[in-house]
Write a protein that holds these residues in place. Sequence first.
Motif, short mmCIF file in Angstrom:
data_model
loop_
_atom_site.label_atom_id
_atom_site.label_comp_id
_atom_site.label_asym_id
_atom_site.label_seq_id
_atom_site.Cartn_x
_atom_site.Cartn_y
_atom_site.Cartn_z
N LEU A 26 0.83 -1.22 0.00
CA LEU A 26 0.00 0.00 0.00
C LEU A 26 0.86 1.25 0.00
CD1 LEU A 26 -2.69 1.48 0.17
CD2 LEU A 26 -2.64 1.11 2.64
N TRP A 27 1.92 1.27 0.80
CA TRP A 27 2.76 2.46 0.88
C TRP A 27 3.34 2.80 -0.49
CZ3 TRP A 27 7.75 2.29 -0.69
CH2 TRP A 27 8.39 1.04 -0.72
N GLU A 28 3.71 1.77 -1.26
CA GLU A 28 4.29 2.00 -2.59
C GLU A 28 3.24 2.56 -3.55
OE1 GLU A 28 6.84 -0.44 -5.97
OE2 GLU A 28 6.01 -1.52 -4.26
N ALA A 29 2.03 2.00 -3.49
CA ALA A 29 0.94 2.47 -4.35
C ALA A 29 0.60 3.93 -4.04
CB ALA A 29 -0.29 1.58 -4.18
N VAL A 30 0.56 4.29 -2.76
CA VAL A 30 0.27 5.68 -2.38
C VAL A 30 1.39 6.60 -2.85
CG1 VAL A 30 -0.05 7.28 -0.44
CG2 VAL A 30 -1.22 5.06 -0.45
N LEU A 31 2.63 6.18 -2.69
CA LEU A 31 3.78 6.98 -3.11
C LEU A 31 3.76 7.22 -4.62
CD1 LEU A 31 6.04 8.21 -1.39
CD2 LEU A 31 7.49 6.32 -2.10
N ILE A 32 3.44 6.20 -5.38
CA ILE A 32 3.35 6.35 -6.85
C ILE A 32 2.25 7.34 -7.20
CG2 ILE A 32 2.68 5.14 -8.96
CD1 ILE A 32 4.22 2.68 -7.77
N LYS A 33 1.09 7.23 -6.54
CA LYS A 33 -0.01 8.17 -6.78
C LYS A 33 0.40 9.61 -6.41
CE LYS A 33 -3.79 5.81 -7.97
NZ LYS A 33 -4.38 5.97 -9.28
N ALA A 34 1.14 9.76 -5.31
CA ALA A 34 1.59 11.09 -4.89
C ALA A 34 2.51 11.70 -5.94
CB ALA A 34 2.30 11.01 -3.55
N LYS A 35 3.37 10.89 -6.53
CA LYS A 35 4.27 11.38 -7.59
C LYS A 35 3.46 11.78 -8.83
CE LYS A 35 8.28 9.99 -10.37
NZ LYS A 35 8.75 11.32 -10.56
N GLU A 36 2.50 10.93 -9.21
CA GLU A 36 1.64 11.24 -10.36
C GLU A 36 0.84 12.51 -10.12
OE1 GLU A 36 -0.76 7.73 -10.80
OE2 GLU A 36 0.89 6.56 -11.68
N TYR A 37 0.39 12.71 -8.90
CA TYR A 37 -0.42 13.88 -8.54
C TYR A 37 0.44 15.13 -8.36
CZ TYR A 37 -4.59 16.12 -6.69
OH TYR A 37 -5.67 16.95 -6.50
N GLU A 38 1.76 14.94 -8.38
CA GLU A 38 2.75 16.02 -8.23
C GLU A 38 2.62 16.76 -6.91
OE1 GLU A 38 2.54 18.45 -11.77
OE2 GLU A 38 3.34 16.83 -13.02
N ALA A 40 3.97 18.20 -3.42
CA ALA A 40 5.25 18.83 -3.13
C ALA A 40 6.22 17.86 -2.46
CB ALA A 40 5.05 20.06 -2.25
N GLY A 41 5.70 16.95 -1.64
CA GLY A 41 6.58 15.99 -0.98
C GLY A 41 5.82 14.82 -0.43
N ALA A 42 6.50 13.67 -0.37
CA ALA A 42 5.93 12.46 0.20
C ALA A 42 7.09 11.60 0.70
CB ALA A 42 5.11 11.70 -0.82
N THR A 43 6.97 11.12 1.93
CA THR A 43 8.00 10.28 2.54
C THR A 43 7.32 9.16 3.31
OG1 THR A 43 9.43 12.22 2.81
CG2 THR A 43 9.98 10.28 4.10
N VAL A 44 7.94 7.99 3.29
CA VAL A 44 7.44 6.85 4.05
C VAL A 44 8.43 6.56 5.17
CG1 VAL A 44 6.78 4.41 3.98
CG2 VAL A 44 6.33 5.88 1.99
N ASN A 68 5.11 -7.39 11.07
CA ASN A 68 4.00 -6.44 10.91
C ASN A 68 4.39 -5.16 11.63
OD1 ASN A 68 1.58 -5.35 10.21
ND2 ASN A 68 0.38 -6.47 11.71
N LEU A 69 4.96 -4.21 10.89
CA LEU A 69 5.48 -2.98 11.48
C LEU A 69 4.65 -1.77 11.04
CD1 LEU A 69 9.27 -3.64 10.92
CD2 LEU A 69 8.00 -3.86 13.04
N PRO A 70 4.59 -0.76 11.89
CA PRO A 70 3.84 0.44 11.51
C PRO A 70 4.62 1.27 10.49
CG PRO A 70 4.83 0.72 13.69
CD PRO A 70 5.12 -0.68 13.26
N LEU A 71 3.86 1.89 9.60
CA LEU A 71 4.42 2.82 8.62
C LEU A 71 3.65 4.13 8.71
CD1 LEU A 71 4.70 0.71 5.34
CD2 LEU A 71 6.50 1.20 6.98
N VAL A 72 4.34 5.23 8.42
CA VAL A 72 3.70 6.53 8.31
C VAL A 72 4.07 7.09 6.95
CG1 VAL A 72 3.50 8.87 9.23
CG2 VAL A 72 3.88 6.95 10.79
N ILE A 73 3.05 7.44 6.17
CA ILE A 73 3.26 8.11 4.90
C ILE A 73 2.98 9.59 5.15
CG2 ILE A 73 2.61 8.30 2.48
CD1 ILE A 73 1.40 5.45 2.78
N GLU A 74 4.00 10.41 4.97
CA GLU A 74 3.85 11.85 5.22
C GLU A 74 3.78 12.58 3.89
OE1 GLU A 74 5.72 13.95 8.69
OE2 GLU A 74 6.93 14.78 7.04
N LEU A 75 2.76 13.41 3.73
CA LEU A 75 2.53 14.16 2.50
C LEU A 75 2.51 15.65 2.83
CD1 LEU A 75 -0.56 12.03 1.48
CD2 LEU A 75 1.77 11.70 0.65
N ILE A 76 3.07 16.46 1.94
CA ILE A 76 3.06 17.90 2.17
C ILE A 76 2.70 18.64 0.89
CG2 ILE A 76 5.54 18.13 1.74
CD1 ILE A 76 5.54 20.37 3.88
#
Length: 111
Positions: A26-38, A40-44, A68-76
Amino acid sequence: MKRYLGQKKVARIYIDNQDKFEGKPLWEAVLIKAKEYELAGATVFKGVSGIGVQGEIHSFNVWSIAQNLPLVIELIDDEEKIFDFLEQIDGMIEEGITTLSNTEVIRYKHK
């Protein structure tokens, strides 16, 4: 790059590293979408340990095959762009928490 300076919003999406979307992490799919959406920033970020949505403790266990570890996807970005993006990816996230806070970008450097 003045578009990146000033008052912005930071969205944080709290998920697990085992969460999937269409067979991909999921984190990878969200990151790809964030790049496509342009955005300003996204970090996992990968957490060492955390308490999940269902109150379970998720942490590294040397004896476990699948961690099973927690992840945080940060978007700006700007508020409107963040809200539009979150609406677009809402269906991708089955479990998790999303937060939104204010931030001020004071410096942005890029070669």
